[in-house]
Design a protein around this motif. Structure first.
Motif, PDB file in Angstrom:
ATOM      1  N   VAL A 261      10.962   1.822  10.447  1.00 14.31           N
ATOM      2  CA  VAL A 261      11.780   0.956  11.302  1.00 14.31           C
ATOM      3  C   VAL A 261      11.115  -0.406  11.451  1.00 14.31           C
ATOM      4  CG1 VAL A 261      12.687   0.602  13.614  1.00 14.31           C
ATOM      5  CG2 VAL A 261      12.832   2.846  12.584  1.00 14.31           C
ATOM      6  N   LEU A 262       9.833  -0.388  11.796  1.00 13.81           N
ATOM      7  CA  LEU A 262       9.114  -1.641  11.990  1.00 13.81           C
ATOM      8  C   LEU A 262       9.062  -2.449  10.696  1.00 13.81           C
ATOM      9  CD1 LEU A 262       6.232  -0.299  14.253  1.00 13.81           C
ATOM     10  CD2 LEU A 262       8.142  -1.756  14.959  1.00 13.81           C
ATOM     11  N   ALA A 263       8.890  -1.746   9.579  1.00 11.80           N
ATOM     12  CA  ALA A 263       8.858  -2.437   8.290  1.00 11.80           C
ATOM     13  C   ALA A 263      10.199  -3.100   7.992  1.00 11.80           C
ATOM     14  CB  ALA A 263       8.503  -1.451   7.181  1.00 11.80           C
ATOM     15  N   GLN A 264      11.274  -2.424   8.304  1.00 14.99           N
ATOM     16  CA  GLN A 264      12.602  -2.991   8.078  1.00 14.99           C
ATOM     17  C   GLN A 264      12.824  -4.248   8.911  1.00 14.99           C
ATOM     18  OE1 GLN A 264      13.778  -1.982   5.256  1.00 14.99           O
ATOM     19  NE2 GLN A 264      15.752  -1.287   5.964  1.00 14.99           N
ATOM     20  N   GLN A 265      12.141  -4.333  10.029  1.00 15.33           N
ATOM     21  CA  GLN A 265      12.251  -5.509  10.892  1.00 15.33           C
ATOM     22  C   GLN A 265      11.207  -6.568  10.554  1.00 15.33           C
ATOM     23  OE1 GLN A 265      12.002  -3.124  14.602  1.00 15.33           O
ATOM     24  NE2 GLN A 265      14.041  -3.901  15.086  1.00 15.33           N
ATOM     25  N   GLY A 266      10.429  -6.325   9.493  1.00 17.92           N
ATOM     26  CA  GLY A 266       9.418  -7.285   9.078  1.00 17.92           C
ATOM     27  C   GLY A 266       8.146  -7.246   9.891  1.00 17.92           C
ATOM     28  N   GLU A 267       7.989  -6.220  10.724  1.00 19.50           N
ATOM     29  CA  GLU A 267       6.794  -6.100  11.567  1.00 19.50           C
ATOM     30  C   GLU A 267       5.714  -5.312  10.824  1.00 19.50           C
ATOM     31  OE1 GLU A 267       6.565  -7.681  14.280  1.00 19.50           O
ATOM     32  OE2 GLU A 267       8.655  -8.220  14.652  1.00 19.50           O
ATOM     33  N   TYR A 268       5.207  -5.896   9.725  1.00 17.19           N
ATOM     34  CA  TYR A 268       4.263  -5.173   8.878  1.00 17.19           C
ATOM     35  C   TYR A 268       2.937  -4.904   9.585  1.00 17.19           C
ATOM     36  CZ  TYR A 268       7.620  -6.786   5.401  1.00 17.19           C
ATOM     37  OH  TYR A 268       8.767  -7.044   4.717  1.00 17.19           O
ATOM     38  N   ARG A 269       2.489  -5.862  10.392  1.00 15.03           N
ATOM     39  CA  ARG A 269       1.207  -5.689  11.094  1.00 15.03           C
ATOM     40  C   ARG A 269       1.243  -4.454  11.990  1.00 15.03           C
ATOM     41  NH1 ARG A 269      -2.604  -9.572  12.376  1.00 15.03           N
ATOM     42  NH2 ARG A 269      -1.118 -11.231  11.844  1.00 15.03           N
ATOM     43  N   GLU A 270       2.394  -4.202  12.652  1.00 14.24           N
ATOM     44  CA  GLU A 270       2.519  -3.034  13.529  1.00 14.24           C
ATOM     45  C   GLU A 270       2.793  -1.759  12.731  1.00 14.24           C
ATOM     46  OE1 GLU A 270       4.015  -5.866  13.949  1.00 14.24           O
ATOM     47  OE2 GLU A 270       3.127  -6.663  15.789  1.00 14.24           O
ATOM     48  N   ALA A 271       3.509  -1.890  11.625  1.00 10.26           N
ATOM     49  CA  ALA A 271       3.895  -0.709  10.855  1.00 10.26           C
ATOM     50  C   ALA A 271       2.724  -0.083  10.112  1.00 10.26           C
ATOM     51  CB  ALA A 271       5.001  -1.073   9.860  1.00 10.26           C
ATOM     52  N   ILE A 272       1.816  -0.902   9.599  1.00  9.84           N
ATOM     53  CA  ILE A 272       0.726  -0.392   8.754  1.00  9.84           C
ATOM     54  C   ILE A 272      -0.164   0.609   9.481  1.00  9.84           C
ATOM     55  CG2 ILE A 272      -1.406  -1.084   7.580  1.00  9.84           C
ATOM     56  CD1 ILE A 272       0.151  -3.559   6.577  1.00  9.84           C
ATOM     57  N   PRO A 273      -0.662   0.322  10.701  1.00 12.94           N
ATOM     58  CA  PRO A 273      -1.508   1.328  11.367  1.00 12.94           C
ATOM     59  C   PRO A 273      -0.769   2.616  11.701  1.00 12.94           C
ATOM     60  CG  PRO A 273      -1.046  -0.540  12.833  1.00 12.94           C
ATOM     61  CD  PRO A 273      -0.606  -0.943  11.470  1.00 12.94           C
ATOM     62  N   ILE A 274       0.542   2.536  11.934  1.00 14.23           N
ATOM     63  CA  ILE A 274       1.308   3.750  12.222  1.00 14.23           C
ATOM     64  C   ILE A 274       1.403   4.627  10.978  1.00 14.23           C
ATOM     65  CG2 ILE A 274       3.613   4.605  12.828  1.00 14.23           C
ATOM     66  CD1 ILE A 274       3.897   2.167  14.662  1.00 14.23           C
ATOM     67  N   LEU A 275       1.645   4.016   9.834  1.00 14.98           N
ATOM     68  CA  LEU A 275       1.685   4.792   8.589  1.00 14.98           C
ATOM     69  C   LEU A 275       0.302   5.307   8.218  1.00 14.98           C
ATOM     70  CD1 LEU A 275       4.224   2.818   6.369  1.00 14.98           C
ATOM     71  CD2 LEU A 275       4.566   4.949   7.609  1.00 14.98           C
ATOM     72  N   LYS A 276      -0.734   4.533   8.555  1.00 14.21           N
ATOM     73  CA  LYS A 276      -2.097   5.040   8.316  1.00 14.21           C
ATOM     74  C   LYS A 276      -2.370   6.284   9.149  1.00 14.21           C
ATOM     75  CE  LYS A 276      -4.429   0.789   6.855  1.00 14.21           C
ATOM     76  NZ  LYS A 276      -5.467  -0.238   7.200  1.00 14.21           N
ATOM     77  N   ALA A 277      -1.871   6.285  10.388  1.00 14.37           N
ATOM     78  CA  ALA A 277      -2.040   7.470  11.240  1.00 14.37           C
ATOM     79  C   ALA A 277      -1.299   8.658  10.656  1.00 14.37           C
ATOM     80  CB  ALA A 277      -1.530   7.158  12.652  1.00 14.37           C
ATOM     81  N   ALA A 278      -0.091   8.433  10.113  1.00 15.60           N
ATOM     82  CA  ALA A 278       0.660   9.520   9.488  1.00 15.60           C
ATOM     83  C   ALA A 278      -0.066  10.035   8.253  1.00 15.60           C
ATOM     84  CB  ALA A 278       2.069   9.047   9.119  1.00 15.60           C
ATOM     85  N   LEU A 279      -0.622   9.124   7.471  1.00 16.79           N
ATOM     86  CA  LEU A 279      -1.332   9.524   6.254  1.00 16.79           C
ATOM     87  C   LEU A 279      -2.602  10.298   6.581  1.00 16.79           C
ATOM     88  CD1 LEU A 279      -1.217   9.311   3.182  1.00 16.79           C
ATOM     89  CD2 LEU A 279      -2.576   7.227   3.353  1.00 16.79           C
ATOM     90  N   LYS A 280      -3.236   9.953   7.667  1.00 17.45           N
ATOM     91  CA  LYS A 280      -4.437  10.681   8.088  1.00 17.45           C
ATOM     92  C   LYS A 280      -4.095  12.126   8.434  1.00 17.45           C
ATOM     93  CE  LYS A 280      -8.308  10.414  11.356  1.00 17.45           C
ATOM     94  NZ  LYS A 280      -8.898   9.655  12.493  1.00 17.45           N
ATOM     95  N   LEU A 281      -2.904  12.326   8.993  1.00 13.04           N
ATOM     96  CA  LEU A 281      -2.477  13.688   9.334  1.00 13.04           C
ATOM     97  C   LEU A 281      -2.084  14.482   8.102  1.00 13.04           C
ATOM     98  CD1 LEU A 281      -0.276  12.806  12.439  1.00 13.04           C
ATOM     99  CD2 LEU A 281      -2.475  13.995  12.476  1.00 13.04           C
ATOM    100  N   GLU A 282      -1.589  13.786   7.080  1.00 14.32           N
ATOM    101  CA  GLU A 282      -1.154  14.469   5.853  1.00 14.32           C
ATOM    102  C   GLU A 282      -1.573  13.635   4.648  1.00 14.32           C
ATOM    103  OE1 GLU A 282       3.033  15.902   3.918  1.00 14.32           O
ATOM    104  OE2 GLU A 282       2.801  16.138   6.072  1.00 14.32           O
TER     105      GLU A 282
END
Length: 409
Positions: A310-331
């Protein structure tokens, strides 16, 4: 709806409009083929109907369902031709949905109301006469989109005990997808329907934990069916109904296991709701749905993934990247998250370069990006050496001049 009207499962008669058709189940794995959301190998089988593992932002790899009209059936008193066994009633006025009474009922006052649980006898056939549905007692909530839209619209016009013939274009049945293996794409259906009973829906406050779970799951499964049919508006409607059921107050005590199961249904509905909202580019609503999941389960990987999207679609890459990093850490083995994260990091870098160039032009310094930094880096060292070299040269020059003058004297 703790009644005998539980929607039939795959392979059983009377499946009209249920969310468990074989085609829908088979197609679930084909959604968003451009971006399969890989799940852990040990994921339990009962989560197969949880569409929340499906990535939300890639188009389904099949043609979309035909556009749905939000037209409403005429008022109960309109079209008295419905009571004439010889006349067809054009239900929506577009010629795509027609009803004809075969056996009159008990009068207009006996017609069911939206929100009631109705029971009908159903027989559905294709244009060539092939029977594809037969159910002696199909029960559903009128107006909740629990069944085919053709039924939801026309049963409101049936009188108690009336038997009617309904002819519907595919638009109000199974649309462009059809239903494998018995209903081809874009197939019109003829429905023979008899209204057997209508009663008020049960009071949600009085439902037991098990009844509430069953009812909410039926609405959620219906939402899954619409999602698989690419009808995201109706999917959202079904998920919203399921969430209202789960969140309704209760006068009955639930066991801890029932409470946990209700929470599980809620999380699944919210994740699937976010997926549907993203399909419609409703980013604010999708973000809210993801955040509600994360309030209950901060490490829900599907909600984290969707929030990042969602954040990426809105161009909020700075906020989106740490969230995806957290997801990747879990899986860590999830290839989809890897790919999405890599894509966002590149987009973020490109975004920063564009911003840097824009700021430089605004300041009237369109020179190469590295020049200001190099000057800044060398400034503390280059200036002292230049001054030192100049001072030395002056000093040496003065000494030489003194020697020359002395020699001449």
């Amino acid at each position: 709806m703790a009644s005998s009207g539980e929607e039939p499962r795959s392979g059983s008669p009377g499946r009209a409009g249920t969310g468990t058709e074989p085609a829908a189940a088979a197609d679930a794995a084909q959604l968003d083929t451009a971006e399969d959301f890989e799940v852990l190998e040990e994921e339990e089988e009962e989560d197969e109907d949880d569409l929340s593992e499906l990535p939300p932002l890639e188009d389904v790899g099949r043609p979309p369902a035909p556009p749905r009209e939000d037209a409403q059936p005429p008022e109960p008193g309109a079209g008295d031709a419905a009571g004439d066994p010889q006349e067809w009633l054009d239900v929506l006025g577009n010629g795509l949905l027609k009803k004809k009474t075969l056996v009159p009922g008990q009068g207009v006052d006996s017609r069911p109301q939206k929100g009631q649980d109705v029971t009908i006898r159903l027989k559905a056939t294709l244009e060539d006469g092939t029977v594809v549905e037969e159910n002696p007692a199909l029960t559903f909530t009128l107006g909740d989109c629990d069944v085919l839209q053709a039924l939801d619209l026309c049963v409101q016009l049936l009188e108690m005990g009336e038997t009617a013939l309904i002819v519907s274009e595919a638009k109000y049945c199974y649309g462009a997808q059809g239903r494998s293996p018995d209903i081809p794409p874009n197939a019109s259906l003829t429905l023979e329907v008899e209204l057997l009973a209508a009663r008020d829906a049960p009071d949600l406050e009085l439902l037991s934990g098990k009844e509430k779970i069953q009812l909410a799951n039926r609405k959620r499964e219906r939402g899954n069916f619409f999602y698989q049919q690419a009808d995201y508006v109706l999917a959202i409607n079904s998920y919203d109904i399921a969430l209202r059921i789960v969140g309704s107050s209760s006068k009955v005590d639930f066991s801890p296991d029932e409470e946990a199961e209700l929470l599980d249904v809620k999380v699944k509905c919210l994740n699937n709701l976010a997926a549907s909202q993203l399909k419609l580019d409703h980013f604010k609503a999708a973000l809210k749905s993801c955040n509600l999941v994360l309030e209950h389960q901060p490490e829900n990987i599907k909600a984290l993934f969707r929030k990042g999207k969602v954040l990426a679609q809105q161009g909020e890459y700075r906020e989106a990247i740490p969230i995806l990093k957290a997801a990747l850490k879990l899986e860590p083995s999830n290839k989809t998250i890897h790919a999405e994260l890599s894509k966002l990091v590149k987009k973020h870098a490109d975004q920063r370069n564009v911003e840097t160039e824009m700021y430089r032009k605004m300041l009237g310094n369109p020179s190469a990006a590295s020049t200001p930094r190099k000057c800044k880096d060398k400034l503390p060292w280059s200036i002292p050496w230049k001054w030192l070299f100049g001072a030395t040269a002056i000093a040496l020059g003065g000494v030489a001049l003194s020697v020359v003058i002395a020699a001449r004297n």
